[in-house]
Design a protein around this motif. Structure first.
Motif, PDB file in Angstrom:
ATOM      1  N   THR A  61       4.317   5.854   2.034  1.00 16.50           N
ATOM      2  CA  THR A  61       4.543   7.166   2.913  1.00 16.50           C
ATOM      3  C   THR A  61       3.234   7.666   3.306  1.00 16.50           C
ATOM      4  N   THR A  62       2.029   7.568   2.755  1.00 19.72           N
ATOM      5  CA  THR A  62       0.831   7.627   3.293  1.00 19.72           C
ATOM      6  C   THR A  62      -0.071   6.629   3.119  1.00 19.72           C
ATOM      7  N   PRO A  73       0.322   9.546   7.774  1.00 25.29           N
ATOM      8  CA  PRO A  73       1.638   9.070   7.383  1.00 25.29           C
ATOM      9  C   PRO A  73       1.949   7.965   7.679  1.00 25.29           C
ATOM     10  N   ARG A  75       5.407   5.336   8.896  1.00 26.02           N
ATOM     11  CA  ARG A  75       6.691   5.225   9.122  1.00 26.02           C
ATOM     12  C   ARG A  75       7.185   3.732   9.346  1.00 26.02           C
ATOM     13  N   PRO A  76       8.333   3.461   8.853  1.00 18.27           N
ATOM     14  CA  PRO A  76       8.774   2.169   8.681  1.00 18.27           C
ATOM     15  C   PRO A  76       9.129   1.567  10.053  1.00 18.27           C
ATOM     16  N   PRO A  88       3.591   2.622  16.242  1.00 16.37           N
ATOM     17  CA  PRO A  88       3.958   3.792  16.156  1.00 16.37           C
ATOM     18  C   PRO A  88       4.185   4.303  17.806  1.00 16.37           C
ATOM     19  N   LYS A  92       2.648   9.642  18.842  1.00 14.93           N
ATOM     20  CA  LYS A  92       1.998   9.994  17.202  1.00 14.93           C
ATOM     21  C   LYS A  92       0.863   8.918  17.015  1.00 14.93           C
ATOM     22  N   THR A  95      -0.334   8.090  13.341  1.00 16.30           N
ATOM     23  CA  THR A  95       0.580   7.638  12.406  1.00 16.30           C
ATOM     24  C   THR A  95       0.478   6.126  12.406  1.00 16.30           C
ATOM     25  N   GLY A  97       2.150   2.576  11.190  1.00 14.46           N
ATOM     26  CA  GLY A  97       3.511   1.900  11.031  1.00 14.46           C
ATOM     27  C   GLY A  97       3.507   0.692  10.088  1.00 14.46           C
ATOM     28  N   TRP A  98       4.708   0.437   9.276  1.00 12.84           N
ATOM     29  CA  TRP A  98       4.892  -0.481   8.317  1.00 12.84           C
ATOM     30  C   TRP A  98       5.889  -1.564   8.791  1.00 12.84           C
ATOM     31  N   ARG A 100       8.825  -3.067   7.783  1.00 14.90           N
ATOM     32  CA  ARG A 100       9.861  -2.649   6.511  1.00 14.90           C
ATOM     33  C   ARG A 100      10.396  -3.818   6.137  1.00 14.90           C
TER      34      ARG A 100
END
Length: 210
Positions: A61-62, A73, A75-76, A88, A92, A95, A97-98, A100
């Motif tokens: 999440t972070t 943060p 984000r997937p 991302p 943004k 932010t 990115g992961w 997923r």
């Protein structure tokens, strides 16, 4: 425009770079927490911190990297129709990115977090990744309230022509993490010439208080 590198065993292409028209200049040079007091730079540890037991899967999440003042943060991100994992949105820039479909941070395997170095409007979240040193901490908070603490092993810059997918993404018998952003020279037509990759492994975990 993006800079792409083969994602190797993860099965796609990573586009971790922005479409900035300018490479950051001296005004945005990296600043570390331990450089601010004028006491000089401490030597890097000469030994590798022992790995911690892996965690069960839970999405991040972070992410926080205290020494370069990062807290962001996560984000997937999935793969697009061409098998590419993008960064991302440029709207943004702070932010992360992961990937997923890959391991979650703390899970056995190589978890991948990507972020922009800069955008048309200024610096982005991973501007100062190259300033990290061996032994620096990366903390990833997950949906299960576990904080996966990673220790940096090394930071490398690879040109896109010589990106070693197996070395960066290859299977591991422990929980590892990669932080990836742009690097190298910037060209207005082709973008950045390289990727900066932070290699880290899980060294501890704790439960985040409510």
């Amino acid at each position: 425009m993006t800079l792409s590198v083969t994602l190797g065993v993860l099965g796609g292409i990573l586009s971790a770079c922005s479409g900035s028209s300018d490479e950051p200049g001296a005004a945005t040079a990296a600043v570390r927490a331990d450089d601010g007091a004028g006491g000089g730079t401490p030597p890097a540890p000469t030994h590798q911190t022992a790995p911690a037991p892996p965690l069960v899967r839970s999405p991040p999440t972070t992410v926080a990297v205290p020494v370069i003042f990062i807290e962001a943060p996560v984000r997937p991100l999935g793969l697009d129709s061409q098998g590419r994992l993008g960064a991302p949105p440029l709207s943004k820039p702070m932010t992360v990115g992961w990937h997923r479909r890959g391991p979650a941070p703390g899970e056995v395997g190589t978890a991948v977090l990507v972020g922009h170095r800069d955008t048309l409007t200024g610096p982005a979240i991973f501007l100062n990744l190259k300033a990290l040193r061996r032994g620096d901490a990366v903390e990833v908070t997950r949906a299960d309230r576990q904080v996966a603490v990673f220790s940096v092993d090394e930071v490398k810059t690879y040109t896109k022509e010589a990106f070693p997918s197996n070395e960066v993404y290859g299977p591991r018998g422990r929980a590892e993490l990669r932080l990836i952003t742009c690097g190298g020279r910037f060209d207005k037509k082709s973008g950045y010439s390289a990727n900066v990759v932070v290699f880290a492994h899980l060294t501890a975990s704790r439960t985040r208080s409510a």
